[in-house]
Design an enzyme around this catalytic site. Structure first.
Site, mmCIF file in Angstrom:
data_model
loop_
_atom_site.group_PDB
_atom_site.id
_atom_site.type_symbol
_atom_site.label_atom_id
_atom_site.label_comp_id
_atom_site.label_asym_id
_atom_site.label_seq_id
_atom_site.Cartn_x
_atom_site.Cartn_y
_atom_site.Cartn_z
ATOM 1 N N GLU A 79 0.940 -1.179 -0.063
ATOM 2 C CA GLU A 79 0.077 0.063 -0.124
ATOM 3 C C GLU A 79 0.767 1.175 -0.084
ATOM 4 O O GLU A 79 0.459 2.258 0.277
ATOM 5 C CB GLU A 79 -1.019 0.048 1.130
ATOM 6 C CG GLU A 79 -0.280 0.139 2.507
ATOM 7 C CD GLU A 79 -1.392 0.047 3.563
ATOM 8 O OE1 GLU A 79 -1.934 0.672 3.810
ATOM 9 O OE2 GLU A 79 -1.479 -1.113 4.295
ATOM 10 N N CYS A 111 -3.573 -3.336 4.479
ATOM 11 C CA CYS A 111 -2.596 -4.238 5.067
ATOM 12 C C CYS A 111 -3.169 -5.740 4.517
ATOM 13 O O CYS A 111 -2.553 -6.696 4.861
ATOM 14 C CB CYS A 111 -2.732 -4.245 6.504
ATOM 15 S SG CYS A 111 -2.276 -2.546 7.227
ATOM 16 N N HIS A 233 -2.431 -9.666 12.320
ATOM 17 C CA HIS A 233 -1.915 -8.751 11.599
ATOM 18 C C HIS A 233 -1.389 -7.695 12.845
ATOM 19 O O HIS A 233 -2.318 -7.551 13.816
ATOM 20 C CB HIS A 233 -3.066 -8.060 10.770
ATOM 21 C CG HIS A 233 -2.546 -6.499 10.536
ATOM 22 N ND1 HIS A 233 -1.362 -6.536 9.844
ATOM 23 C CD2 HIS A 233 -3.044 -5.477 10.760
ATOM 24 C CE1 HIS A 233 -1.393 -5.000 9.759
ATOM 25 N NE2 HIS A 233 -2.293 -4.423 10.127
#
Ligand code: CAA
Length: 393
Positions: A79, A111, A233
Site C-alpha cells: 500500500e 494491509c 496482523h
C-alpha cells in the site's frame, strides 16, 4: 493436494530508533509505548530503500536458481507502491532474475493484500500442480512526526514461495472473509503519510476478528481447542493481544496460558520492527515459527489478516514436519543484531528524505549494506542497483 508456504523470509533495513528515547522526546511515559502499545524499537527506512528494494532483498534469500526459472507468477502486495501504473512485481522480476514467462502483478487493499496474494497463489498451485508462485508483501508505515500514529510506524518486506507439498505450512481451505466500506485509515494519492481515525481503527479490527472467528466456528465446527497458536496482523503488538484476549475465555485455563505464551513468541520480531502493513501478519508468523518452543508437525495455527478500509480474513494453516528448513531466518537474527541505532534527532532530520518528486537526484547508499539499493532518479525512473554486481562490470 497439500499447498502452502514452502519458504518464508524477511528483510528490513539496517537502522532503527529506540522507542524509550522517542517517548522521552515526545514527553511521554515510555511504558505507554513499551506496554500500552507493545513496541520497543522501530525500523527506519533510509532513502536508499523503497518497497521494491526491500521486497527484492527479502525474496532473494529464498530463491534458488531452479526457483527463478520455474516461478510462474509474482504477486507484489503493497500500500506504499512507487508507481500508479507499473507493477512493482515487474521490477522484482528483473532484480531477482526470474524468467520472462512469469505473470507479474501488484495487489492493493491496505494491509490485507498479502493475504489475498497468498490465497490466489494457493488456488493457482492447486490447479497447476508443480507450479511455484512468489508472493511478496512490502511496505513503509508512516503517520508523520509527533502524531499519535508515530509510535506504530515501521517497514520491511516478507517473501513467501507457495508450492505443493510445502516445507513450512499448508494453507487450509477454511478461509472466512468480509469487507465493509469504512474510513478508519486511508492515504489519498497525493499523501506520503497515512490518515487515520486511530481509535475507530482499533475497534473495527477487533469487531472484524470477533465476527470472522464466530463465523469460522459456525462453518467449520472447530473451537479454540483445535488451535495451538494464533498469529495476527500486528499494526502494533498490543492490538493482536487484545484480539486474542477477546476469545481467550473460550479456552480452559491451561490452554489459555499456552496460547498467550505462543502469542509472545509471535510478537518478538514485530516489537522490534513496527508495522510493515501487508507483511505484518507474515512477520508475526515467522516470529512464531522461529521463537515458539512447542510448535510441531500437525499443529494448527489460526491467522487473522486485517486491512483498513476495510477487509478481514481468518484462516488456518498446518505446521509441517520440516518447517524449520523453510525458514530463512539467519538473516533476521543478523539484521536485528547488526542494525544501527539512530538518535531521535537523526531520525527527525531524515524523515522527509524519501524519494519524492520528479527531479533527477543521486542517493548516497554507502552506509546501506543491503544487496539491492535505490541509487537515485534519472528521467523520472528509479535507479536500482545490485551492490554485489555493482562495480564488477
Ligand atoms: N503505561 C502503560 N500503558 C499506558 C500508559 C502507561 N504509562 N499510558 C497509556 N497506556 C496505554 C493506554 O491505556 C492504551 O491501552 P489500551 O488501548 O489497552 O487501553 C494504550 O497505552 C494506548 O494509549 P492511547 O489509546 O491513549 O494511545 P493514542 O491515542 O496515543 O494512540 C493508536 C494509539 C490509536 C494505536 C495510535 O498509535 C494510532 O492511531 N496508530 C495508527 C493506527 C493503528 O495502528 N490502528 C490499528 C488498527 S488498524 C490496522 O490494523 C491497519 C493498520 O495496519 C494501520
Amino acid at each position: 493436494m497439500a499447498v502452502g508456504i514452502d519458504k518464508l523470509s524477511f528483510f528490513s533495513p539496517n537502522q532503527y530508533i529506540d522507542l524509550t528515547e522517542l517517548a522521552k522526546r515526545r514527553d511521554t511515559d515510555p511504558n505507554k509505548y513499551l506496554i500500552g502499545i507493545g513496541q520497543s524499537e522501530q525500523a527506519v527506512i533510509p532513502a536508499s530503500q523503497d518497497v521494491i528494494t526491500m521486497a527484492a532483498n527479502a525474496a532473494d534469500q529464498l530463491l534458488t536458481e531452479a526457483d527463478r526459472s520455474e516461478i510462474s507468477m509474482i504477486m507484489f502486495a503493497t500500500e506504499s507502491g512507487i508507481d500508479n501504473s507499473k507493477s512493482g512485481a515487474v521490477y522484482l522480476q528483473t532484480l531477482l532474475g526470474i524468467n520472462r514467462y512469469a505473470r507479474t502483478i501488484e495487489l492493493k487493499q491496505a494491509c490485507y493484500a498479502g493475504t489475498y496474494g497468498l490465497m490466489q497463489a494457493r488456488d493457482y498451485v492447486a490447479l497447476n500442480p508443480g507450479a511455484k508462485v512468489l508472493v511478496v508483501a512490502s511496505d513503509i508505515a508512516r503517520y508523520g512526526l509527533a502524531t499519535a500514529g508515530e509510535v506504530t510506524q515501521g517497514g520491511g518486506a516478507v517473501a513467501m514461495l507457495v508450492t505443493e507439498n510445502p516445507k513450512v505450512m499448508t494453507l487450509e481451505r477454511d478461509s472466512q472473509f468480509m469487507s465493509q466500506d469504512l474510513m478508519d485509515f486511508w492515504r489519498p494519492v497525493y499523501a506520503t503519510d497515512a490518515l487515520v481515525d486511530g481509535h475507530f481503527s482499533q475497534d473495527v479490527y477487533r469487531e472484524f476478528f470477533k465476527e470472522l472467528w464466530q463465523r469460522y466456528r459456525e462453518q467449520t465446527g472447530r473451537t479454540i481447542a483445535d488451535f495451538q497458536a494464533f498469529a495476527f496482523h500486528l499494526p502494533y503488538t498490543k492490538q493482536g493481544l487484545k484480539a486474542l484476549k477477546d476469545i481467550l475465555p473460550e479456552a480452559n485455563a491451561e490452554h489459555a496460558e499456552h496460547l498467550l505464551a505462543e502469542f509472545e513468541a509471535s510478537r518478538v520480531f514485530n516489537k522490534r520492527i513496527g508495522n510493515l502493513y501487508t507483511g505484518s501478519l507474515y512477520l508475526s508468523l515467522l516470529s512464531l515459527l522461529v521463537n515458539s518452543a512447542t510448535l510441531k508437525a500437525g499443529y494448527r495455527i489460526g491467522l487473522f489478516s486485517y486491512g483498513s478500509g476495510a477487509e478481514g480474513e481468518f484462516y488456518s494453516g498446518l505446521v509441517q514436519a520440516e518447517f524449520k528448513k523453510g525458514l530463512i531466518n539467519e538473516q533476521v537474527e543478523r539484521l536485528l543484531s547488526e542494525r544501527r541505532k539512530m538518535t531521535i534527532e537523526q531520525y527527525e532530520k531524515n524523515y522527509g528524505q524519501a524519494l519524492n518528486g520528479p527531479l533527477d537526484r543521486e542517493i548516497d547508499f554507502k552506509d546501506d549494506p543491503a544487496k539491492f539499493v535505490l541509487a537515485g532518479l534519472v528521467n523520472q525512473q528509479r535507479q536500482y542497483i545490485n551492490q554485489q554486481n555493482h562495480g564488477a562490470e
